[in-house]
Design an enzyme around this catalytic site. Sequence first.
Site, PDB file in Angstrom:
ATOM      1  N   ALA A   1       0.866  -1.174   0.000  1.00 36.22           N
ATOM      2  CA  ALA A   1       0.000   0.000   0.000  1.00 36.22           C
ATOM      3  C   ALA A   1       0.905   1.227   0.000  1.00 36.22           C
ATOM      4  CB  ALA A   1      -0.892  -0.018   1.233  1.00 36.22           C
TER       5      ALA A   1
ATOM      6  N   GLY B   1       0.670  -4.911   0.912  1.00 37.09           N
ATOM      7  CA  GLY B   1      -0.542  -4.940   0.099  1.00 37.09           C
ATOM      8  C   GLY B   1      -0.331  -5.614  -1.245  1.00 37.09           C
TER       9      GLY B   1
ATOM     10  N   GLU C   1      -0.757  -9.132  -0.540  1.00 38.22           N
ATOM     11  CA  GLU C   1      -2.183  -9.323  -0.214  1.00 38.22           C
ATOM     12  C   GLU C   1      -3.055  -9.283  -1.473  1.00 38.22           C
ATOM     13  OE1 GLU C   1      -1.734  -6.164   2.709  1.00 38.22           O
ATOM     14  OE2 GLU C   1      -2.534  -7.491   4.246  1.00 38.22           O
TER      15      GLU C   1
ATOM     16  N   GLU D   1       4.764  -5.081   7.165  1.00 36.30           N
ATOM     17  CA  GLU D   1       4.056  -4.001   7.867  1.00 36.30           C
ATOM     18  C   GLU D   1       4.629  -3.736   9.250  1.00 36.30           C
ATOM     19  OE1 GLU D   1       2.623  -6.535   6.269  1.00 36.30           O
ATOM     20  OE2 GLU D   1       1.156  -5.707   4.874  1.00 36.30           O
TER      21      GLU D   1
HETATM   22  C1  LIG Z   1      -1.919  -2.765   3.155  1.00 35.14           C
HETATM   23  C2  LIG Z   1      -1.160  -2.969   4.424  1.00 35.14           C
HETATM   24  C3  LIG Z   1      -1.866  -2.334   5.556  1.00 35.14           C
HETATM   25  O1  LIG Z   1      -1.084  -4.331   4.686  1.00 35.14           O
HETATM   26  C4  LIG Z   1       0.137  -2.291   4.470  1.00 35.14           C
HETATM   27  C5  LIG Z   1       1.188  -2.182   3.470  1.00 35.14           C
HETATM   28  O2  LIG Z   1       1.203  -2.592   2.357  1.00 35.14           O
HETATM   29  S1  LIG Z   1       2.433  -1.309   4.142  1.00 35.14           S
HETATM   30  C6  LIG Z   1       3.656  -1.268   2.875  1.00 35.14           C
HETATM   31  C7  LIG Z   1       4.418  -2.516   2.854  1.00 35.14           C
HETATM   32  N1  LIG Z   1       5.520  -2.392   1.942  1.00 35.14           N
HETATM   33  C8  LIG Z   1       6.724  -2.006   2.315  1.00 35.14           C
HETATM   34  O3  LIG Z   1       6.999  -1.735   3.472  1.00 35.14           O
HETATM   35  C9  LIG Z   1       7.779  -1.934   1.222  1.00 35.14           C
HETATM   36  C10 LIG Z   1       8.262  -0.514   1.047  1.00 35.14           C
HETATM   37  N2  LIG Z   1       9.297  -0.433   0.041  1.00 35.14           N
HETATM   38  C11 LIG Z   1      10.560  -0.850   0.245  1.00 35.14           C
HETATM   39  O4  LIG Z   1      10.911  -1.375   1.279  1.00 35.14           O
HETATM   40  C12 LIG Z   1      11.526  -0.618  -0.870  1.00 35.14           C
HETATM   41  O5  LIG Z   1      10.999   0.349  -1.742  1.00 35.14           O
HETATM   42  C13 LIG Z   1      11.838  -1.898  -1.674  1.00 35.14           C
HETATM   43  C14 LIG Z   1      12.640  -2.888  -0.802  1.00 35.14           C
HETATM   44  C15 LIG Z   1      10.573  -2.583  -2.183  1.00 35.14           C
HETATM   45  C16 LIG Z   1      12.705  -1.533  -2.904  1.00 35.14           C
HETATM   46  O6  LIG Z   1      13.825  -0.793  -2.495  1.00 35.14           O
HETATM   47  P1  LIG Z   1      14.685   0.017  -3.553  1.00 35.14           P
HETATM   48  O7  LIG Z   1      15.031  -0.861  -4.709  1.00 35.14           O
HETATM   49  O8  LIG Z   1      15.826   0.632  -2.806  1.00 35.14           O
HETATM   50  O9  LIG Z   1      13.697   1.134  -4.130  1.00 35.14           O
HETATM   51  P2  LIG Z   1      13.205   2.476  -3.411  1.00 35.14           P
HETATM   52  O10 LIG Z   1      14.114   3.589  -3.772  1.00 35.14           O
HETATM   53  O11 LIG Z   1      12.975   2.227  -1.968  1.00 35.14           O
HETATM   54  O12 LIG Z   1      11.764   2.669  -4.067  1.00 35.14           O
HETATM   55  C17 LIG Z   1      11.597   3.287  -5.356  1.00 35.14           C
HETATM   56  C18 LIG Z   1      10.485   4.306  -5.240  1.00 35.14           C
HETATM   57  O13 LIG Z   1       9.289   3.648  -4.900  1.00 35.14           O
HETATM   58  C19 LIG Z   1       8.737   4.216  -3.726  1.00 35.14           C
HETATM   59  N3  LIG Z   1       8.040   3.165  -2.957  1.00 35.14           N
HETATM   60  C20 LIG Z   1       8.395   1.911  -2.771  1.00 35.14           C
HETATM   61  N4  LIG Z   1       7.512   1.254  -2.028  1.00 35.14           N
HETATM   62  C21 LIG Z   1       6.548   2.152  -1.739  1.00 35.14           C
HETATM   63  C22 LIG Z   1       5.343   2.086  -0.986  1.00 35.14           C
HETATM   64  N5  LIG Z   1       4.916   0.930  -0.414  1.00 35.14           N
HETATM   65  N6  LIG Z   1       4.619   3.191  -0.862  1.00 35.14           N
HETATM   66  C23 LIG Z   1       4.988   4.359  -1.451  1.00 35.14           C
HETATM   67  N7  LIG Z   1       6.109   4.472  -2.197  1.00 35.14           N
HETATM   68  C24 LIG Z   1       6.881   3.380  -2.329  1.00 35.14           C
HETATM   69  C25 LIG Z   1       9.949   4.758  -2.983  1.00 35.14           C
HETATM   70  O14 LIG Z   1       9.577   5.694  -2.036  1.00 35.14           O
HETATM   71  C26 LIG Z   1      10.753   5.312  -4.127  1.00 35.14           C
HETATM   72  O15 LIG Z   1      10.197   6.532  -4.556  1.00 35.14           O
HETATM   73  P3  LIG Z   1      10.991   7.922  -4.319  1.00 35.14           P
HETATM   74  O16 LIG Z   1      11.042   8.097  -2.826  1.00 35.14           O
HETATM   75  O17 LIG Z   1      12.329   7.741  -4.916  1.00 35.14           O
HETATM   76  O18 LIG Z   1      10.134   8.956  -4.988  1.00 35.14           O
END
Ligand SMILES: CC(C)(O)CC(=O)SCCNC(=O)CCNC(=O)[C@H](O)C(C)(C)COP(=O)(O)OP(=O)(O)OC[C@H]1O[C@@H](n2cnc3c(N)ncnc32)[C@H](O)[C@@H]1OP(=O)(O)O
Length: 257
Positions: free
Chosen positions: A65, A108, A111, A131
């Site tokens: 998400a 998400g 999910e 999460e």
């Molecule tokens: C629905 C629920 C309640 O169950 C909850 C959820 O889904 S909570 C979210 C769970 N997901 C995460 O915690 C994963 C978050 N992302 C990461 O950990 C990393 O992005 C990665 C390991 C998947 C990839 O890392 P990397 O290759 O270093 O790329 P990044 O530079 O981190 O990401 C590129 C770009 O995408 C944006 N991004 C990534 N994931 C999300 C996200 N879940 N939400 C919003 N944006 C996301 C990240 O911020 C980067 O953008 P910029 O900041 O460069 O503009």
Amino acid sequence: MTDTITIDRPADRVALITLTRPKALNALNLQVMREITAATAELDRDPDIGAIVITGSERAFAAGADIKEMAPQTFSDVYAADWFAGWDALSRVRTPLIAAVAGYALGGGCELAMMCDLLIAADTAKFGQPEITLGVIPGMGGSQRLTRAIGKAKAMDLCLTGRTIDAHEAERAGLVSRVVPAAALLEEATGVATKIASMSRPAARMVKEAVNRAFESSLTEGLLFERRLFHSTFATHDQKEGMAAFTEKRPPTFRHA
Ligand SMILES: CC(C)(O)CC(=O)SCCNC(=O)CCNC(=O)[C@H](O)C(C)(C)COP(=O)(O)OP(=O)(O)OC[C@H]1O[C@@H](n2cnc3c(N)ncnc32)[C@H](O)[C@@H]1OP(=O)(O)O
């Protein structure tokens, strides 16, 4: 084409929905939710569609998400709007749904893949429910569907540590049905979708209903439900055609009725 997804018809009776927010690793914001649920509901009403594939990019099916959208929300906001309840619409889709997953399927994203009926993974896929690392817990069904898919031990491991598993571990655990080389993912998913879509549409929908009922009922109730659906297939043209074709040693021509 919408802002966050594209919809294609890659094969006869098959629809392909592709997530198109690659810069944000296909993070699932509210708009994506609205567009996917609206698209699947519309395709579900289309008698010419027998299977729907949902996919992302090479790098990410969906990295969860949208954290940036969630971050400023208060309890009152998310409770009042019943955040993520909108995804329940996917459970009402009767057409078989196939998730074709490459790269990250986290939170998400994992999910969403589990809301589908069949999960096909590229060898690059990574699954997890991270999460807890954000100070929250799964909110789109992760604690429930993951536990049903892979059992308590593995689900606790993934949800409590936030660790990620690769496609092969996911296959061994029973989360995905097959793993293929990344370059072959869409071909494989479309092939499976075409196969399903070539079957009798009412029979495919009944299979989906019957298997899903296993998660909602006792064995006795589930067996009765299955038997009654089985009986009802005898009211279809496709049962007559399927059995006649077997006897006459020819391929069936289903009318999907
Ligand atoms: C629905 C629920 C309640 O169950 C909850 C959820 O889904 S909570 C979210 C769970 N997901 C995460 O915690 C994963 C978050 N992302 C990461 O950990 C990393 O992005 C990665 C390991 C998947 C990839 O890392 P990397 O290759 O270093 O790329 P990044 O530079 O981190 O990401 C590129 C770009 O995408 C944006 N991004 C990534 N994931 C999300 C996200 N879940 N939400 C919003 N944006 C996301 C990240 O911020 C980067 O953008 P910029 O900041 O460069 O503009």
